[in-house]
Write a protein that holds these residues in place. Structure first.
Motif, PDB file in Angstrom:
ATOM      1  N   UNK A 232       0.840  -1.190   0.000  1.00 14.47           N
ATOM      2  CA  UNK A 232       0.000   0.000   0.000  1.00 14.47           C
ATOM      3  C   UNK A 232       0.881   1.247   0.000  1.00 14.47           C
ATOM      4  N   UNK A 233       0.615   2.150  -0.955  1.00 12.85           N
ATOM      5  CA  UNK A 233       1.351   3.413  -0.966  1.00 12.85           C
ATOM      6  C   UNK A 233       0.360   4.565  -1.041  1.00 12.85           C
ATOM      7  N   UNK A 234       0.750   5.681  -0.449  1.00 10.52           N
ATOM      8  CA  UNK A 234      -0.011   6.922  -0.537  1.00 10.52           C
ATOM      9  C   UNK A 234       0.885   7.984  -1.160  1.00 10.52           C
ATOM     10  N   UNK A 235       0.298   8.832  -1.996  1.00 13.13           N
ATOM     11  CA  UNK A 235       1.044   9.894  -2.647  1.00 13.13           C
ATOM     12  C   UNK A 235       0.476  11.248  -2.233  1.00 13.13           C
ATOM     13  N   UNK A 256      -4.230   7.028  -3.210  1.00 16.32           N
ATOM     14  CA  UNK A 256      -3.800   5.833  -2.478  1.00 16.32           C
ATOM     15  C   UNK A 256      -3.884   4.639  -3.429  1.00 16.32           C
ATOM     16  N   UNK A 257      -2.855   3.802  -3.410  1.00 16.19           N
ATOM     17  CA  UNK A 257      -2.754   2.706  -4.379  1.00 16.19           C
ATOM     18  C   UNK A 257      -2.341   1.436  -3.663  1.00 16.19           C
ATOM     19  N   UNK A 274      -1.228   6.763 -12.307  1.00 19.99           N
ATOM     20  CA  UNK A 274      -1.767   7.839 -11.483  1.00 19.99           C
ATOM     21  C   UNK A 274      -3.027   8.420 -12.118  1.00 19.99           C
ATOM     22  N   UNK A 275      -3.841   9.030 -11.295  1.00 17.31           N
ATOM     23  CA  UNK A 275      -4.994   9.771 -11.795  1.00 17.31           C
ATOM     24  C   UNK A 275      -4.455  11.081 -12.359  1.00 17.31           C
ATOM     25  N   UNK A 276      -4.183  11.062 -13.656  1.00 16.80           N
ATOM     26  CA  UNK A 276      -3.392  12.100 -14.299  1.00 16.80           C
ATOM     27  C   UNK A 276      -3.920  13.504 -14.013  1.00 16.80           C
ATOM     28  N   UNK A 288       4.618   7.551   0.285  1.00 10.03           N
ATOM     29  CA  UNK A 288       4.513   6.939   1.607  1.00 10.03           C
ATOM     30  C   UNK A 288       4.230   5.449   1.442  1.00 10.03           C
ATOM     31  N   UNK A 289       5.205   4.625   1.783  1.00  8.66           N
ATOM     32  CA  UNK A 289       4.998   3.178   1.799  1.00  8.66           C
ATOM     33  C   UNK A 289       4.343   2.827   3.130  1.00  8.66           C
ATOM     34  N   UNK A 290       3.072   2.461   3.074  1.00  9.88           N
ATOM     35  CA  UNK A 290       2.309   2.208   4.288  1.00  9.88           C
ATOM     36  C   UNK A 290       2.609   0.828   4.855  1.00  9.88           C
ATOM     37  N   UNK A 291       2.662  -0.180   3.966  1.00  9.22           N
ATOM     38  CA  UNK A 291       2.939  -1.537   4.421  1.00  9.22           C
ATOM     39  C   UNK A 291       3.512  -2.351   3.265  1.00  9.22           C
ATOM     40  N   UNK A 292       3.906  -3.597   3.578  1.00  8.11           N
ATOM     41  CA  UNK A 292       4.471  -4.484   2.580  1.00  8.11           C
ATOM     42  C   UNK A 292       3.567  -5.674   2.319  1.00  8.11           C
ATOM     43  N   UNK A 293       4.035  -6.570   1.433  1.00  6.44           N
ATOM     44  CA  UNK A 293       3.189  -7.677   0.985  1.00  6.44           C
ATOM     45  C   UNK A 293       3.411  -8.962   1.776  1.00  6.44           C
TER      46      UNK A 293
END
Length: 326
Positions: A232-235, A256-257, A274-276, A288-293
């Motif tokens: 999960x990443x947030x920009x 958020x992706x 991205x939502x261009x 922002x790397x929120x968590x891993x897999x």
């Protein structure tokens, strides 16, 4: 150091653009007094910053029968005009004989030259490695990052440097090499990372390519110690500085992706679309790397590439026409 190159034809100029990642062109005329006044400043900058196949400084005499075609191709109407090209495309333009504006432009350019030189000297030639195909109509614009302003929070900085993420060569984990030099970053106390990327010019972002190449677990390995790929990443966009982790958790991101297992290709790269419409006129991005897999306490990043369109320098529109020869 290389000397300034005098352009005598459009073919010669095209050849230089194709071979040198960064090209600075001085468009002048012999009758132009301001051009003559600023010429020594330009020559001095050329002598100190030229690098073979990395940064090339040229002069284009707009009076020449063949060279004037180059000036016409790039709509040069004021003299002198200085144009900065990155990867064959116009990145910035300065009109007028103002030494301070020219020096300021070149000083910021020195970051790109330093980064390109480090990448080119460590293998992989002069081209930047990409972990995935480029979206049609867009290019790698990672060189607009202001590397001096980069900040990565919660990185194991005893062994890793944030600039490693933007190295030009292919990640060492994809090479069959016995080199022990680490060219990736890992998180430290937990799986979260906060990467702040300021830009030298405003950009339009289309895609972020993230490469992560954690090793496979062996029979004797503790899986909790093997780093994960980000999930999960947030920009966040247009922030003047990095966020804190609590703040990044609480505020609304630009996007958020979630990166799924099938999103990683054979090169260990995920094309994060991205939502261009939300990523126009961007001056900075926080990833922002929120968590891993997985269940590990570490996340690994090998490369980050920004894909989109670079824009004009934010303060170019305010330049005064000092010394324009009309």
């Amino acid at each position: 150091m290389s000397k300034t190159i005098e352009i005598t034809s459009s073919e010669q100029f095209s050849d230089i653009l194709s071979k040198s990642r960064i090209v600075v062109a001085d468009f002048y005329a012999n009758w132009c007094g301001p051009c003559k006044q600023i010429a020594p400043v330009y020559e001095q900058l050329s002598m100190s910053l030229s690098r073979p196949n990395i940064a090339t400084f040229v002069k284009v005499n707009t009076e020449g029968d063949k060279a004037k075609d180059v000036a016409q191709a790039y709509a040069v109407t004021h003299l002198p005009t200085f144009i900065l090209f990155r990867d064959g495309k116009i990145a910035e333009k300065v009109k007028g004989a103002d030494p301070q504006k020219l020096k300021s432009l070149i000083e910021k350019l020195s970051n790109d030259i330093e980064t390109a030189g480090e990448g080119g000297s460590s293998g992989g030639g002069g081209m930047t490695w990409l972990g995935a195909d480029l979206p049609r109509g867009y290019s790698d614009i990672s060189d607009v990052i202001d590397v001096k302003g980069l900040e990565l929070l919660n990185a194991d900085d005893t062994e890793f440097s944030v600039r490693t993420l933007f190295n030009r060569p292919k990640p060492s984990s994809l090479e069959k090499s016995d080199s022990e030099q680490k060219d990736w970053v890992e998180s430290d106390t937990d799986e979260q990372l906060l990467l702040f990327m300021p830009f030298n010019s405003s950009v339009k972002l289309h895609t972020i390519q993230i490469t992560s190449l954690p090793p496979k677990a062996g029979e004797d390995d503790d899986e909790d110690e093997i780093p994960m790929r980000p999930k999960t990443i947030k920009l966040f966009t247009n922030r003047p500085h990095n966020l804190g982790f609590d703040e990044a958790e609480d505020i609304q991101p630009t996007q958020e992706i979630e990166i799924g297992e099938d999103d990683w290709n054979a090169n260990g790269t995920a094309n994060v679309g991205l939502r261009f419409v939300r990523f126009q006129n961007i001056t900075s991005v926080i990833l922002f790397v929120v968590d891993g897999d997985g269940s590990s306490e570490k996340v690994r990043l090998d490369r980050v590439r920004l894909i989109g369109e670079s824009g004009e320098k934010r303060d170019l529109g305010k330049l005064e026409k000092i010394g324009d020869g009309e």
